[in-house]
Motif scaffolding. Structure first.
Motif, mmCIF file in Angstrom:
data_model
loop_
_atom_site.group_PDB
_atom_site.id
_atom_site.type_symbol
_atom_site.label_atom_id
_atom_site.label_comp_id
_atom_site.label_asym_id
_atom_site.label_seq_id
_atom_site.Cartn_x
_atom_site.Cartn_y
_atom_site.Cartn_z
ATOM 1 N N ILE A 8 39.270 -3.861 -219.204
ATOM 2 C CA ILE A 8 40.188 -3.962 -218.259
ATOM 3 C C ILE A 8 41.734 -3.940 -218.832
ATOM 4 O O ILE A 8 41.763 -4.405 -219.881
ATOM 5 C CB ILE A 8 39.801 -5.174 -217.470
ATOM 6 C CG1 ILE A 8 41.009 -5.392 -216.183
ATOM 7 C CG2 ILE A 8 39.980 -6.377 -218.269
ATOM 8 C CD1 ILE A 8 40.480 -6.453 -215.277
ATOM 9 N N SER A 9 42.600 -3.216 -218.108
ATOM 10 C CA SER A 9 43.794 -3.313 -218.436
ATOM 11 C C SER A 9 44.789 -4.013 -217.510
ATOM 12 O O SER A 9 44.458 -3.533 -216.346
ATOM 13 C CB SER A 9 44.278 -1.902 -218.916
ATOM 14 O OG SER A 9 43.614 -1.271 -219.749
ATOM 15 N N PHE A 10 45.608 -4.587 -217.943
ATOM 16 C CA PHE A 10 46.489 -5.271 -217.022
ATOM 17 C C PHE A 10 48.057 -4.650 -216.771
ATOM 18 O O PHE A 10 48.706 -4.910 -217.460
ATOM 19 C CB PHE A 10 46.804 -6.951 -217.402
ATOM 20 C CG PHE A 10 45.472 -7.430 -217.375
ATOM 21 C CD1 PHE A 10 45.153 -8.328 -216.448
ATOM 22 C CD2 PHE A 10 44.711 -7.597 -218.573
ATOM 23 C CE1 PHE A 10 43.835 -8.963 -216.268
ATOM 24 C CE2 PHE A 10 43.520 -8.036 -218.684
ATOM 25 C CZ PHE A 10 43.180 -9.022 -217.711
ATOM 26 N N TRP A 11 48.251 -4.120 -215.726
ATOM 27 C CA TRP A 11 49.614 -3.115 -215.531
ATOM 28 C C TRP A 11 50.356 -3.797 -214.311
ATOM 29 O O TRP A 11 51.164 -3.194 -213.541
ATOM 30 C CB TRP A 11 49.124 -1.651 -215.370
ATOM 31 C CG TRP A 11 48.510 -1.149 -216.589
ATOM 32 C CD1 TRP A 11 47.348 -0.446 -216.721
ATOM 33 C CD2 TRP A 11 49.282 -0.754 -217.691
ATOM 34 N NE1 TRP A 11 47.287 -0.077 -217.965
ATOM 35 C CE2 TRP A 11 48.440 -0.234 -218.663
ATOM 36 C CE3 TRP A 11 50.745 -1.317 -218.326
ATOM 37 C CZ2 TRP A 11 48.754 0.213 -219.908
ATOM 38 C CZ3 TRP A 11 50.646 -1.021 -219.519
ATOM 39 C CH2 TRP A 11 49.837 -0.198 -220.478
ATOM 40 N N GLY A 12 50.205 -5.014 -214.163
ATOM 41 C CA GLY A 12 51.137 -5.629 -213.080
ATOM 42 C C GLY A 12 50.351 -6.924 -212.660
ATOM 43 O O GLY A 12 49.523 -7.166 -212.910
ATOM 44 N N GLY A 13 51.058 -7.812 -211.826
ATOM 45 C CA GLY A 13 50.663 -8.954 -211.445
ATOM 46 C C GLY A 13 50.314 -10.051 -212.587
ATOM 47 O O GLY A 13 49.423 -10.985 -212.609
ATOM 48 N N VAL A 14 50.914 -9.732 -213.941
ATOM 49 C CA VAL A 14 50.891 -10.955 -214.988
ATOM 50 C C VAL A 14 52.286 -11.125 -215.251
ATOM 51 O O VAL A 14 53.097 -10.431 -215.392
ATOM 52 C CB VAL A 14 49.985 -10.180 -216.157
ATOM 53 C CG1 VAL A 14 48.525 -10.078 -215.755
ATOM 54 C CG2 VAL A 14 50.532 -8.789 -216.526
ATOM 55 N N GLY A 15 52.356 -12.404 -215.579
ATOM 56 C CA GLY A 15 53.707 -12.971 -215.827
ATOM 57 C C GLY A 15 54.707 -13.046 -214.514
ATOM 58 O O GLY A 15 55.896 -13.265 -214.595
ATOM 59 N N THR A 16 54.198 -12.400 -213.426
ATOM 60 C CA THR A 16 54.939 -12.356 -212.143
ATOM 61 C C THR A 16 54.101 -12.368 -210.914
ATOM 62 O O THR A 16 52.694 -12.124 -211.199
ATOM 63 C CB THR A 16 55.928 -11.028 -212.154
ATOM 64 O OG1 THR A 16 56.009 -10.799 -210.879
ATOM 65 C CG2 THR A 16 54.976 -9.905 -212.640
ATOM 66 N N VAL A 17 54.388 -12.386 -209.888
ATOM 67 C CA VAL A 17 53.475 -12.478 -208.758
ATOM 68 C C VAL A 17 53.455 -10.965 -208.127
ATOM 69 O O VAL A 17 52.809 -10.970 -207.027
ATOM 70 C CB VAL A 17 53.628 -13.472 -207.452
ATOM 71 C CG1 VAL A 17 53.721 -15.003 -208.189
ATOM 72 C CG2 VAL A 17 55.263 -13.195 -207.010
#
Ligand SMILES: [Zn+2]
Length: 472
Positions: A8-17
């Motif tokens: 899984i790769s996190f390309w948004g919704g991390v460190g921000t809403v």
């Protein structure tokens, strides 16, 4: 048995809403969970203009947890990058996407137009992020599915199921089952909470318990906060009664999707209980009217309270004296009304929309009460009024603020940290081998990680933008 590498790769919704985008790869298959637009700070918004960090054409499918633009608003743009596959979401989400995506496109086009007319751009001409045509192309790919846990194969070896998450109409938890993935090829289950609803929120059902999973992504918007203990219904009754006694208007800027329906539902309930007098209520927003129809039509998403009002042959989303202004002329005519009345209009932060016409007329009136029922971002007209500025600029005019200003803090479509723990307690069996805190400002995500570690002793992590984790 063939063993698949999965990640899984996190390309948004991390460190921000905002900007939620999670890429899951399993064997040769690739799916994207949520396709949200970045909003707020300029450095975040600029990410919307960059090429996506993965090949959009290589995705087998996109799955959307709910229709809010920070989870769906990048869909028309990803189409421009060549995505042509199916977009899976619940039926309620599909209904709302039809309302929200074309509206988001219109805002993008208006914004580009404004920049061109006022020479505010380095790029000539400024182009919109996407157009209404792109939004229609995205809608043509939508495949609505049940929000009841039915399994659907969304890509080779990837089975998905959607369950009610209680946040807005159609919002879903999404469970992915990756066949053959994992170190021993045993298969892996990844659960996405999406945005998790506030328990006992009117109209829609509470979040269903999380199904067992190996990997869990859980939102943390309110990871460091608890909701206002005063129920919004109580605060609303106090404000309406005060205005009724003074025979004065109440203006409520409200987001057209979700919050407006909740307000109407509570006002109707207060009238039924004879806690407040019956006042003329006007819902002045074409988007709100379309959304209310979608909420009323999706019976499978409605909670018991809603059903019991229906059983009494009453419309839960109509007050005793309600009008919905549908034309601009009607909306203007409303401005000439006098006496105690309630006007609900969007946009919720007064950044545009018909609420501005009402505000121009009512803000200078010392008898009027303006009531804020949602978050007001820095720099918006709503925030300026809430911060006590004596004058605001609306459509190029200076408007003095002499009215009463009130705020109801208890409205929320998100579970707070205690409610998230309560939701996690319901997990039928097993402990996720890893839990990732997403959809929160850094402080909120860290606080939520601490709460989960303290309560359950689980392995939790706050992922970084671009981080890739193997699902072993
Ligand atoms: Zn949301």
């Amino acid at each position: 048995m063939e063993v698949f590498l999965a990640s899984i790769s996190f390309w948004g919704g991390v460190g921000t809403v905002t900007g939620s985008k999670y890429l899951v790869e399993s064997g040769q298959a690739r799916v994207l969970i949520d396709c949200g637009m970045f909003q707020g700070l300029k450095e975040l918004r600029e990410l919307n203009w960059q090429d996506p960090p993965f090949d959009a054409r290589s995705l087998n499918a996109i799955l959307i947890t709910h229709a809010h633009i920070d989870h769906s608003g990048y869909l028309p743009r990803i189409i421009r990058h060549g995505f042509k596959g199916p977009i899976y979401c619940s039926r309620g989400t599909a209904d709302l996407l039809k309302i929200l995506l074309p509206d988001a496109a219109r805002l993008q086009e208006e914004d580009a137009d404004f920049r061109n007319r006022h020479n505010l751009t380095k790029h000539t001409p400024a182009l919109p992020l996407y157009t209404e045509e792109d939004a229609e192309a995205a809608l043509a790919l939508v495949r609505p599915v049940a929000n009841t846990g039915e399994q659907i194969t969304v890509a080779p070896g990837i089975v998905a199921s959607f369950r009610i998450s209680g946040h807005i109409l159609g919002s879903s938890l999404v469970l992915l089952e990756l066949e053959g993935a994992g170190a021993a090829g045993q298969g892996r289950r990844v659960l996405f909470s999406g945005d998790l609803g506030h328990y006992d929120q009117p109209i829609i059902r509470d979040p269903v318990a999380p199904p067992p999973c190996d990997y869990l992504l859980v939102e943390s918007t309110y990871g460091d906060r608890l909701h206002d203990p005063e129920l919004p219904k109580v605060a609303l009754a106090r404000i309406v009664n005060d205005a009724a006694q003074r025979d004065a208007p109440v203006l409520i800027p409200a987001f057209a999707v979700g919050r407006t329906q909740e307000l109407v539902y509570l006002i109707r309930e207060l009238e039924d209980e004879k806690v407040i007098p019956v006042l003329p209520v006007t819902v002045d927003s074409p988007m709100a009217a379309a959304t209310t129809r979608a909420y009323a039509a999706r019976t499978e998403e409605q909670d018991e309270g809603y059903a019991s009002v229906l059983a009494q042959q009453r419309h839960p989303l109509r007050t005793h004296s309600m009008t919905t202004a549908s034309s601009k002329e009607e909306s203007k005519r409303l401005n000439n009304a006098r006496g105690a009345r309630i006007i609900i209009s969007s946009s919720g932060m007064m950044t545009g929309g018909r609420v501005l016409h009402h505000a121009m007329r009512l803000l200078p009136d010392p008898e009027t009460t303006i009531v804020f029922v949602g978050f007001q971002a820095a720099g918006t007209t709503g925030r300026r009024i809430l911060d006590g500025e004596p004058e605001v600029r609306i459509m190029g005019q200076r408007v003095p603020v002499r009215c009463r200003v009130a705020k109801i803090g208890g409205f929320s479509a998100h579970a707070d940290w205690k409610e998230i723990l309560h939701w996690l307690e319901g997990m039928a069996s097993g402990t996720p081998s890893r839990t990732f805190l997403t959809h929160g400002e850094p402080a909120a995500a860290l606080a939520m990680a601490g709460h989960i570690k303290d309560r359950f002793g689980w392995q939790v992590r706050v992922p970084q933008y671009g981080e890739r984790v193997e699902l072993l």
